[in-house]
Design an enzyme around this catalytic site. Structure first.
Site, mmCIF file in Angstrom:
data_model
loop_
_atom_site.group_PDB
_atom_site.id
_atom_site.type_symbol
_atom_site.label_atom_id
_atom_site.label_comp_id
_atom_site.label_asym_id
_atom_site.label_seq_id
_atom_site.Cartn_x
_atom_site.Cartn_y
_atom_site.Cartn_z
ATOM 1 N N PRO A 168 0.818 -1.227 0.000
ATOM 2 C CA PRO A 168 0.000 0.000 0.000
ATOM 3 C C PRO A 168 0.847 1.270 0.000
ATOM 4 O O PRO A 168 0.590 2.209 -0.767
ATOM 5 C CB PRO A 168 -0.825 -0.130 1.280
ATOM 6 C CG PRO A 168 -0.835 -1.579 1.604
ATOM 7 C CD PRO A 168 0.499 -2.099 1.146
ATOM 8 N N TYR A 169 1.860 1.298 0.857
ATOM 9 C CA TYR A 169 2.711 2.484 0.979
ATOM 10 C C TYR A 169 3.580 2.674 -0.252
ATOM 11 O O TYR A 169 3.657 3.780 -0.816
ATOM 12 C CB TYR A 169 3.580 2.336 2.228
ATOM 13 C CG TYR A 169 4.518 3.488 2.480
ATOM 14 C CD1 TYR A 169 4.038 4.754 2.778
ATOM 15 C CD2 TYR A 169 5.901 3.291 2.460
ATOM 16 C CE1 TYR A 169 4.903 5.807 3.037
ATOM 17 C CE2 TYR A 169 6.774 4.332 2.723
ATOM 18 C CZ TYR A 169 6.275 5.596 3.007
ATOM 19 O OH TYR A 169 7.133 6.631 3.254
#
Length: 242
Positions: free
Chosen positions: A150-151
């Site tokens: 996600p990051y």
């Protein structure tokens, strides 16, 4: 031209704060942007002014156009213009793809991706000739550790925005680069990690330690100051981990 002026988003803590203080020592007037922690922002300003520099703190959500516009207005009112923007504000949400909380993902997208567009737009419109825009990515794009999808995805977007903006500013004498730290001893990185995980991360680099905020701020200072021929680049600041 008046004194060179830098806006540092996310300047109240971590790498952003270290960068703000370093630029203050280098003679920049610094606008310390913060999202909510006024106490830490004031401490950053006090550190800069206590060392003989000039600084103010301005609250703004980097994803809100009106607030970022007001941030740049404040810099111009206080110091006469903007020469450097260090966009260090960001948030991190980690989870395996199979377990993603999409509300958390959307909140991170708002800060990391939309925020880069909003800050980048104002920077492109208002930075003076000879200036610099510096964004933040992550070396996790290359390390590819589980739970970082996600990051890392948001930071992949930051790299794309930055590289294209560098070309869009052709003829303006404004450099645009992104710095991609590896594991760095900041609250953002250390939060929620046990000692074993931190020790393994420290061993991953050939230098066998975590990065420090000042390791990254040295690169920020170089890109903001003497460097005029590095443009449209991703600079991995990670001690050789990847």
């Amino acid at each position: 031209m008046s004194k060179r002026v830098a806006i540092v988003t996310g300047g109240s803590r971590g790498i952003g704060r270290e960068s703000a203080e370093r630029l203050g020592r280098d003679g920049f007037a610094v606008v310390v942007n913060y999202a909510g922690n006024e106490t830490e922002a004031k401490a950053a300003v006090d550190a800069i002014t206590g060392a003989g520099g000039e600084a103010i703190a301005v609250r703004a959500d980097v994803a809100e156009v009106d607030q970022v516009t007001a941030l740049f207005d404040a810099a111009e009112t206080a110091f006469g213009g903007v020469d450097v923007v260090v966009h260090a504000a960001g948030t991190m949400y980690l989870a395996p793809v199979v377990d993603i909380d999409f509300d958390a993902l959307d909140r991170m997208h708002r800060t990391n991706i939309r925020g880069t567009f909003v800050v980048g737009q104002q920077a492109a419109r208002r930075i003076r000739e000879g200036g610099a825009i510096i964004t933040f990515s992550t070396s996790m794009l290359g390390i590819r550790m589980p739970s970082y999808a996600p990051y890392a995805a948001t930071k992949g977007a930051v790299e794309a925005i930055t590289m294209i903006l560098a070309k869009e500013l052709r003829g303006r004498d404004i450099t645009v680069n992104t710095v991609a730290p590896g594991p760095t001893a900041t609250a953002l990185y250390l939060d929620g990690k046990d000692e074993e995980t931190i020790a393994a991360a420290a061993k991953a680099a050939p230098l066998e330690r975590l990065g420090l905020p000042e390791d990254v701020s040295e690169v920020i200072a170089f890109l903001a100051g003497p460097s005029r021929w590095i443009n449209g680049q991703v600079i991995r600041v990670n001690g050789g981990v990847v």
